[in-house]
Design a protein around this motif. Structure first.
Motif, PDB file in Angstrom:
ATOM      1  N   UNK A 191       0.835  -1.207   0.000  1.00 20.19           N
ATOM      2  CA  UNK A 191       0.000   0.000   0.000  1.00 20.19           C
ATOM      3  C   UNK A 191       0.874   1.264   0.000  1.00 20.19           C
ATOM      4  N   UNK A 192       1.896   1.246   0.837  1.00 22.08           N
ATOM      5  CA  UNK A 192       2.744   2.423   1.016  1.00 22.08           C
ATOM      6  C   UNK A 192       3.416   2.845  -0.291  1.00 22.08           C
ATOM      7  N   UNK A 193       3.983   1.877  -0.998  1.00 24.18           N
ATOM      8  CA  UNK A 193       4.770   2.243  -2.175  1.00 24.18           C
ATOM      9  C   UNK A 193       3.928   2.332  -3.449  1.00 24.18           C
ATOM     10  N   UNK A 194       2.796   1.660  -3.482  1.00 29.30           N
ATOM     11  CA  UNK A 194       1.865   1.895  -4.590  1.00 29.30           C
ATOM     12  C   UNK A 194       1.322   3.318  -4.498  1.00 29.30           C
ATOM     13  N   UNK A 195       0.968   3.737  -3.289  1.00 28.55           N
ATOM     14  CA  UNK A 195       0.458   5.100  -3.106  1.00 28.55           C
ATOM     15  C   UNK A 195       1.540   6.140  -3.404  1.00 28.55           C
ATOM     16  N   UNK A 196       2.791   5.819  -3.119  1.00 30.19           N
ATOM     17  CA  UNK A 196       3.889   6.737  -3.458  1.00 30.19           C
ATOM     18  C   UNK A 196       3.995   6.920  -4.970  1.00 30.19           C
ATOM     19  N   UNK A 197       3.902   5.820  -5.705  1.00 29.37           N
ATOM     20  CA  UNK A 197       3.990   5.896  -7.162  1.00 29.37           C
ATOM     21  C   UNK A 197       2.794   6.637  -7.760  1.00 29.37           C
ATOM     22  N   UNK A 198       1.606   6.375  -7.216  1.00 29.94           N
ATOM     23  CA  UNK A 198       0.417   7.066  -7.725  1.00 29.94           C
ATOM     24  C   UNK A 198       0.512   8.560  -7.424  1.00 29.94           C
ATOM     25  N   UNK A 199       0.961   8.896  -6.234  1.00 29.42           N
ATOM     26  CA  UNK A 199       1.133  10.302  -5.859  1.00 29.42           C
ATOM     27  C   UNK A 199       2.097  11.007  -6.813  1.00 29.42           C
ATOM     28  N   UNK A 200       3.189  10.342  -7.125  1.00 31.28           N
ATOM     29  CA  UNK A 200       4.172  10.921  -8.048  1.00 31.28           C
ATOM     30  C   UNK A 200       3.586  11.083  -9.454  1.00 31.28           C
ATOM     31  N   UNK A 201       2.762  10.123  -9.864  1.00 28.43           N
ATOM     32  CA  UNK A 201       2.222  10.131 -11.213  1.00 28.43           C
ATOM     33  C   UNK A 201       1.170  11.227 -11.416  1.00 28.43           C
ATOM     34  N   UNK A 202       0.352  11.485 -10.394  1.00 26.00           N
ATOM     35  CA  UNK A 202      -0.769  12.427 -10.567  1.00 26.00           C
ATOM     36  C   UNK A 202      -0.539  13.748  -9.834  1.00 26.00           C
TER      37      UNK A 202
END
Length: 294
Positions: free
Chosen positions: A91-102
């Motif tokens: 959860x932590x690193x998927x959310x990090x990648x999504x945050x960076x993407x959007x």
């Protein structure tokens, strides 16, 4: 049938204890009852035993047939501390990648995923309470088979103990229980201990894998000389299985080493959200593989 006859016998006894129409006295009826009641108890006990035994057999067959059920394995996996840690780490690193993407296109959505990332990170720190004792207990119970491995185990577990111990203070400072100014210092000490320990864990795993490859070659040569050697095949299978697990451990440790390096010595590569996100997911999914019930 005996019960029916017995009831007829008792019916033939009058209330005063005399002889009834069938000529049976009370003492004879009592004797028949004493003979009949134990038989009933035994028959009931046997019937109960048969029912319980069949139920246990059915349960065993059901359990065996569902050993490969994914939901059962997931429940077992999530019951472990490492299991839930790997899930929340995902959860932590998927959310990090999504945050960076959007981040630039959808700021509101990016902020939500950032909060998810931070919450997951703090949650993982809470789950790791007391985890530093694992390294201590490992040294106490199984320090290593040879002096080399004992030396590596001491260094690796010492680094890991520092990591998990100071991670407690980092967590408390992040949530406001301790002074927030301590967070940066605690983060550095924790990350330094983590990276120090991972280096020696990686070295230890690489040495064991090298020894495994050499042992496998000898077993393959032996297998060619002795056809249908089941013992050699089984040993080769175990060596290969152990190698896969150690490769997963090395992958996870290298990925976590990159994350720790980003904290110790910030640099464009390690601190890039893509590098951190991929490293975190590699570590998490390698942990999934290692902890997933077989």
């Amino acid at each position: 049938m005996d019960g029916v006859l017995l009831s007829f016998d008792i019916a033939g006894v009058d209330a005063t204890g005399g002889v009834g129409a069938q000529g049976l006295d009370l003492s004879d009826a009592v004797r028949r009852m004493e003979e009949y009641i134990p038989q009933v108890i035994v028959e009931a006990a046997v019937e109960r035993f048969i029912i319980i035994n069949n139920t246990q057999k059915s349960f065993t067959l059901t359990t065996t047939s569902t050993m490969n059920d994914t939901v059962d394995k997931l429940v077992i996996f999530l019951a472990k501390r490492d299991g839930i840690d790997k899930l929340v780490k995902t959860f932590q690193y998927v959310s990090k990648l999504v945050n960076w993407q959007v981040e630039t296109t959808h700021p509101d959505l990016a902020n939500r995923f950032k909060q998810w990332e931070v919450s997951s990170g703090l949650g993982r720190k809470a789950f790791r309470t007391g985890r530093f004792l694992t390294g201590f207990n490992g040294l106490r119970r199984n320090p290593g088979a040879t002096p080399t491995f004992k030396f590596l185990a001491v260094l690796a577990n010492a680094g890991e103990m520092v990591y998990f111990f100071f991670d407690h203070f980092l967590w408390l400072s992040r949530i406001g229980t301790l002074d927030a100014k301590l967070a940066k210092r605690m983060s550095f000490i924790s990350a330094f201990g983590e990276s120090f320990g991972y280096i020696f864990f990686i070295v230890s795993d690489l040495i064991i894998m090298k020894q495994g490859v050499e042992a496998e070659r000898k077993l393959i040569a032996l297998q060619e000389e002795e056809e249908n050697s089941k013992d050699a095949k089984e040993k080769i299978r175990k060596i290969r299985g152990d190698r896969v697990m150690r490769l997963m451990a090395v992958a996870a440790n290298v990925a976590d080493l990159i994350i720790a390096a980003a904290e110790i010595e910030p640099n464009p590569f390690c601190n890039h959200p893509l590098s951190l996100g991929i490293s975190g997911l590699v570590s998490a999914w390698a942990g999934w593989y290692r902890n997933w019930p077989s």
